[in-house]
Design a protein around this motif. Structure first.
Motif, PDB file in Angstrom:
ATOM      1  N   PRO A  31       5.583  58.058  -0.349  1.00  0.00           N
ATOM      2  CA  PRO A  31       5.008  57.158   0.655  1.00  0.00           C
ATOM      3  C   PRO A  31       5.858  57.165   1.912  1.00  0.00           C
ATOM      4  N   PRO A  32       5.302  56.698   3.012  1.00  0.00           N
ATOM      5  CA  PRO A  32       6.094  56.676   4.253  1.00  0.00           C
ATOM      6  C   PRO A  32       7.371  55.833   4.103  1.00  0.00           C
ATOM      7  N   ALA A  33       8.427  56.268   4.772  1.00  0.00           N
ATOM      8  CA  ALA A  33       9.675  55.492   4.791  1.00  0.00           C
ATOM      9  C   ALA A  33       9.394  54.134   5.448  1.00  0.00           C
ATOM     10  N   PRO A  34      10.084  53.068   5.077  1.00  0.00           N
ATOM     11  CA  PRO A  34      11.268  53.075   4.211  1.00  0.00           C
ATOM     12  C   PRO A  34      10.979  52.825   2.741  1.00  0.00           C
ATOM     13  N   ALA A  35       9.741  52.972   2.314  1.00  0.00           N
ATOM     14  CA  ALA A  35       9.414  52.724   0.914  1.00  0.00           C
ATOM     15  C   ALA A  35      10.153  53.711   0.007  1.00  0.00           C
ATOM     16  N   THR A  36      10.548  53.233  -1.189  1.00  0.00           N
ATOM     17  CA  THR A  36      11.217  54.090  -2.158  1.00  0.00           C
ATOM     18  C   THR A  36      10.254  55.131  -2.700  1.00  0.00           C
ATOM     19  N   CYS A  37      10.726  56.354  -2.798  1.00  0.00           N
ATOM     20  CA  CYS A  37       9.916  57.426  -3.369  1.00  0.00           C
ATOM     21  C   CYS A  37      10.092  57.394  -4.885  1.00  0.00           C
ATOM     22  N   ILE A  38       9.080  56.963  -5.604  1.00  0.00           N
ATOM     23  CA  ILE A  38       9.127  56.848  -7.067  1.00  0.00           C
ATOM     24  C   ILE A  38       8.431  58.066  -7.669  1.00  0.00           C
ATOM     25  N   ILE A  39       9.169  58.817  -8.489  1.00  0.00           N
ATOM     26  CA  ILE A  39       8.661  60.090  -9.007  1.00  0.00           C
ATOM     27  C   ILE A  39       8.553  59.996 -10.517  1.00  0.00           C
ATOM     28  N   THR A  40       7.376  60.233 -11.036  1.00  0.00           N
ATOM     29  CA  THR A  40       7.125  60.190 -12.474  1.00  0.00           C
ATOM     30  C   THR A  40       6.769  61.585 -12.970  1.00  0.00           C
ATOM     31  N   GLY A  41       6.611  61.709 -14.282  1.00  0.00           N
ATOM     32  CA  GLY A  41       6.192  62.967 -14.861  1.00  0.00           C
ATOM     33  C   GLY A  41       7.336  63.939 -15.055  1.00  0.00           C
ATOM     34  N   SER A  42       6.994  65.108 -15.605  1.00  0.00           N
ATOM     35  CA  SER A  42       7.984  66.145 -15.895  1.00  0.00           C
ATOM     36  C   SER A  42       7.915  67.234 -14.834  1.00  0.00           C
ATOM     37  N   HIS A  43       9.100  67.711 -14.443  1.00  0.00           N
ATOM     38  CA  HIS A  43       9.176  68.736 -13.410  1.00  0.00           C
ATOM     39  C   HIS A  43      10.250  69.737 -13.791  1.00  0.00           C
ATOM     40  N   ASP A  44       9.949  71.009 -13.603  1.00  0.00           N
ATOM     41  CA  ASP A  44      10.924  72.079 -13.798  1.00  0.00           C
ATOM     42  C   ASP A  44      11.498  72.474 -12.446  1.00  0.00           C
ATOM     43  N   VAL A  45      12.832  72.494 -12.362  1.00  0.00           N
ATOM     44  CA  VAL A  45      13.499  72.777 -11.094  1.00  0.00           C
ATOM     45  C   VAL A  45      13.995  74.222 -11.112  1.00  0.00           C
ATOM     46  N   GLU A  46      13.638  74.963 -10.098  1.00  0.00           N
ATOM     47  CA  GLU A  46      14.038  76.360 -10.021  1.00  0.00           C
ATOM     48  C   GLU A  46      15.545  76.484  -9.789  1.00  0.00           C
ATOM     49  N   PRO A  47      16.157  77.565 -10.265  1.00  0.00           N
ATOM     50  CA  PRO A  47      17.614  77.727 -10.134  1.00  0.00           C
ATOM     51  C   PRO A  47      18.068  77.741  -8.679  1.00  0.00           C
ATOM     52  N   GLY A  48      19.194  77.069  -8.424  1.00  0.00           N
ATOM     53  CA  GLY A  48      19.803  77.092  -7.110  1.00  0.00           C
ATOM     54  C   GLY A  48      19.149  76.209  -6.076  1.00  0.00           C
ATOM     55  N   CYS A  49      18.156  75.441  -6.470  1.00  0.00           N
ATOM     56  CA  CYS A  49      17.423  74.644  -5.492  1.00  0.00           C
ATOM     57  C   CYS A  49      18.182  73.374  -5.116  1.00  0.00           C
ATOM     58  N   VAL A  50      18.017  72.949  -3.860  1.00  0.00           N
ATOM     59  CA  VAL A  50      18.570  71.695  -3.348  1.00  0.00           C
ATOM     60  C   VAL A  50      17.402  70.812  -2.951  1.00  0.00           C
ATOM     61  N   LEU A  51      17.211  69.737  -3.684  1.00  0.00           N
ATOM     62  CA  LEU A  51      16.131  68.801  -3.397  1.00  0.00           C
ATOM     63  C   LEU A  51      16.716  67.687  -2.532  1.00  0.00           C
ATOM     64  N   ASP A  52      16.572  67.854  -1.217  1.00  0.00           N
ATOM     65  CA  ASP A  52      17.232  66.982  -0.245  1.00  0.00           C
ATOM     66  C   ASP A  52      16.209  65.992   0.314  1.00  0.00           C
ATOM     67  N   PHE A  53      16.354  64.722  -0.081  1.00  0.00           N
ATOM     68  CA  PHE A  53      15.454  63.676   0.389  1.00  0.00           C
ATOM     69  C   PHE A  53      16.002  62.961   1.615  1.00  0.00           C
ATOM     70  N   GLY A  54      17.122  63.438   2.131  1.00  0.00           N
ATOM     71  CA  GLY A  54      17.672  62.877   3.353  1.00  0.00           C
ATOM     72  C   GLY A  54      18.021  61.413   3.215  1.00  0.00           C
TER      73      GLY A  54
END
Length: 637
Positions: free
Chosen positions: A43-66
């Motif tokens: 959702p638009p900032a400043p709301a908290t980004c709530i993430i559910t479910g299962s996710h596979d993260v690829e090797p070496g990735c940087v998930l930068d939410f700033g």
């Protein structure tokens, strides 16, 4: 017509039913593959980004939410065995969520890095950060402004196999500007191996203050250790679960050393949780345990640095409390089996030290020589518990040294040898020394007749008739002994209440401030006339040590850089920035203009005579063209 429609429906029903059954039993969709923060819909900032479910993260990735706040309610898993990934956010909360990069029997887990500019929080049901694997644990590195692990587990455990045994992974939990809290009913921070040839790891926990209410474990084969630091406050450990870094035996029957355990705080340290760093036998050694507080240290739970197997020596326990130390539990650095020696236990404070009736310092040699015990305070020492440095099975007793401004003994001090062994040295020293009724001090058998010494700066110690001292002590009166030196109060012995021999007491052990580390008036170091030597060193006094790199002023030439080199003032030329060697750079100002007048005559091709008058510094014979101040007059003959 109606009959035809009904007939067709009856034909379709079996097929429709089969499709519905297939849909109901279909394999669930695989976890979504992600690599960037933009892969999630927030959702638009400043709301908290709530993430559910299962996710596979690829090797070496940087998930930068700033600067976004993120809450993970589901499970993020590395898409490949040993895959590493990083999560960055403002505040990051695992609300039952999991970050996982597990290994397998042959491969180690991957590395997981968390960077939060705000808080990192683990809460809810079973949150987890996991990099464990039988092939080895991966690295877990969490850096945030503050860290609160209220529930769940942080796990980087290694393997247990004999051939594919993998070392445990290191864990780092660092709060850069706030506290660290590890609490909850089922919380654990663990990076262990069950021994064999696999190594335990290093766990680092650091914050402005640190509170630990659950277990922390880095045990294994020769683990690196546990390092806990409070950079601007206290360390508080209150749990039935141990802070643990034991050495675990190997499959070939040999032992392992325990890992070092270090707790350091600028404030107070309260040890209400067991601390365990036992070495396994044979050939292992107990841990080196260091507890260092800028304030007070209170120990109410056992600290265990024993050697627990054959040929396994005790470790060391060093407790430093600048403002005072209180011990009401067992500090155990003894050897525990055949042919092994006791370790060392030390208490050191600028304040008072209390060993209560429940307290015991143990460096006993279970089947060999004992170790050493030292208690040193600038304030009072009250010893109502037990100091045990006795030998066993023919071993010699160890050394016991108690020193303080005012020393009161009402408990038991045991430095005996056993069998063919003899006592070594028991020395009790105080500005005032009192041994009360019921106290027992033993240093037998004594081969030299000086195994037990009572030392005072003047007069005599006070020994109650109800105290038992064996052998008869040697009384040493040492006028130069100043046990109160360093407590910030000048003690001159007047009235016979405190130690004599102090001219001054500035509360520190340094020189160069008018008062020596022995509390004697310190004359100033006679100057040697050399600007390139350090006349007085705070650590040792007058040294006249040669200096390099410090400025000196041996000559007034602004075109040189006057700097000390190995005790000599040198004058290398300044580095110029205009290509002319003698020009001072802009940062160097020439002296004020002098009254000197210089006239230069030049003949031009037209036979005109040019007169150049330069008024300025005589420091250099040339200046750059733009720096000259000149007037020019020309006249024709």
């Amino acid at each position: 017509m109606a009959k035809q429609i009904l007939d067709r429906l009856s034909c379709l029903l079996p097929t429709t039913f089969a499709v519905l059954v297939l849909l109901a039993t279909a394999t669930p969709a695989r976890a979504l593959l992600v690599c960037e923060a933009s892969d999630f819909t927030c959702p638009p900032a400043p709301a908290t980004c709530i993430i559910t479910g299962s996710h596979d993260v690829e090797p070496g990735c940087v998930l930068d939410f700033g600067t976004r706040n993120v809450q993970i309610n589901g499970t993020w898993t590395a898409s490949q065995i040993g895959g590493s990934f990083t999560v960055q956010a403002a505040n990051l909360t695992l609300n039952g969520g999991k970050l996982r990069s597990p290994g397998d029997p042959d491969d180690s887990g991957g590395d997981i890095t968390v960077v939060a500019s705000g808080a990192f929080v683990m809460q809810g049901s079973g949150p987890q950060v996991l990099t464990s694997g039988n092939g080895g644990g991966g690295l877990i590195d969490v850096t945030a402004a503050s860290i609160s692990i209220q529930e769940g587990a942080v796990l980087a455990e290694g393997g247990s196999g004999e051939e594919n045994c993998g070392d445990a992974g290191n864990i780092s939990l660092v709060a850069t500007s706030g506290p660290v809290l590890i609490s909850g009913s089922a919380t654990t921070v663990k990076s262990t191996t069950p021994g064999y040839h696999c190594s335990g790891a290093e766990i680092v926990i650091e914050g402005t203050s640190v509170t630990i209410e659950q277990g922390v474990d880095c045990s294994g084969g020769s683990p690196f250790g546990l390092d806990i630091a409070a950079t601007a406050g206290d360390i508080t450990a209150t749990s039935t679960q141990a802070l643990k870094c034991d050495g675990v035996g190997q499959d070939d029957g040999s032992g392992n050393d325990a890992g070092a355990i270090d707790l350091e705080a600028t404030g107070d340290i309260d040890i209400g949780a067991p601390v365990s760093g036992t070495g396994s036998g044979p050939d292992g050694v107990g841990a080196d345990v260091t507890i260092d507080a800028g304030g007070t240290v209170v120990v109410t739970a056992k600290i265990d640095a024993r050697g627990t197997g054959g040929d396994t020596d005790g470790g060391s326990i060093d407790v430093i409390g600048a403002a005072g130390i209180t011990v009401s539990s067992l500090l155990d650095a003894r050897a525990n089996s055949v042919d092994s020696a006791g370790g060392a236990v030390t208490l050191d404070s600028n304040g008072a030290i209390v060993v209560s009736a429940l307290g015991e310092l143990n460096a006993h040699g279970a089947a060999g020589d004992a170790g050493s015990i030292e208690v040193a305070a600038k304030g009072a020492v009250t010893m109502a518990g037990k100091l045990n440095a006795a030998g066993a099975s023919g071993g010699d007793g160890g050394s016991i040294d108690v020193s303080g401004c005012e020393v009161t003994i009402s408990g038991m001090i045991d430095g005996k040898g056993q069998g063919a062994g003899s006592a070594f040295d028991v020395q009790l020293s105080g500005g005032e020394l009192s041994i009360l009724s019921g106290a027992v001090v033993a240093a037998t058998p004594c081969a030299t007749n000086d195994c037990l010494t009572l030392r005072v700066p003047f007069g005599a110690p006070s020994v109650s008739p109800g105290a038992l001292l064996t052998p008869s002590p040697v009384i040493a009166v040492d006028p130069g002994f100043a046990p109160c030196c360093g407590n910030g109060t000048v003690d001159d012995g007047s009235g016979g209440t405190v130690s004599a021999g102090e001219d001054c007491d500035d509360g520190n052990p340094f020189f160069c401030d008018g008062c020596t580390s022995a509390c004697q008036t310190e004359p100033a170091c006679p100057p040697d006339g050399n600007a390139c030597t350090l006349d007085c060193n705070p650590a040792v006094g007058c040294t006249y040590a040669p200096q390099t790199g410090t400025p000196c002023a041996d000559e007034p030439n602004p075109c040189t850089n006057d700097v000390c080199q190995a005790g000599t003032c040198t004058h290398p030329p300044l580095v110029c920035n205009d290509g002319i060697a003698c020009t001072a750079p802009p940062a160097v100002r020439p002296p004020a203009a002098s009254s000197r007048r210089t006239t230069l005559l030049a003949t031009t091709p037209s036979r005109a005579r040019t007169t150049i008058v330069w008024r300025g510094s005589a420091a250099c014979t040339r200046t750059s063209r733009t720096a000259r101040r000149a007037t020019t007059t020309a006249s024709a003959r």
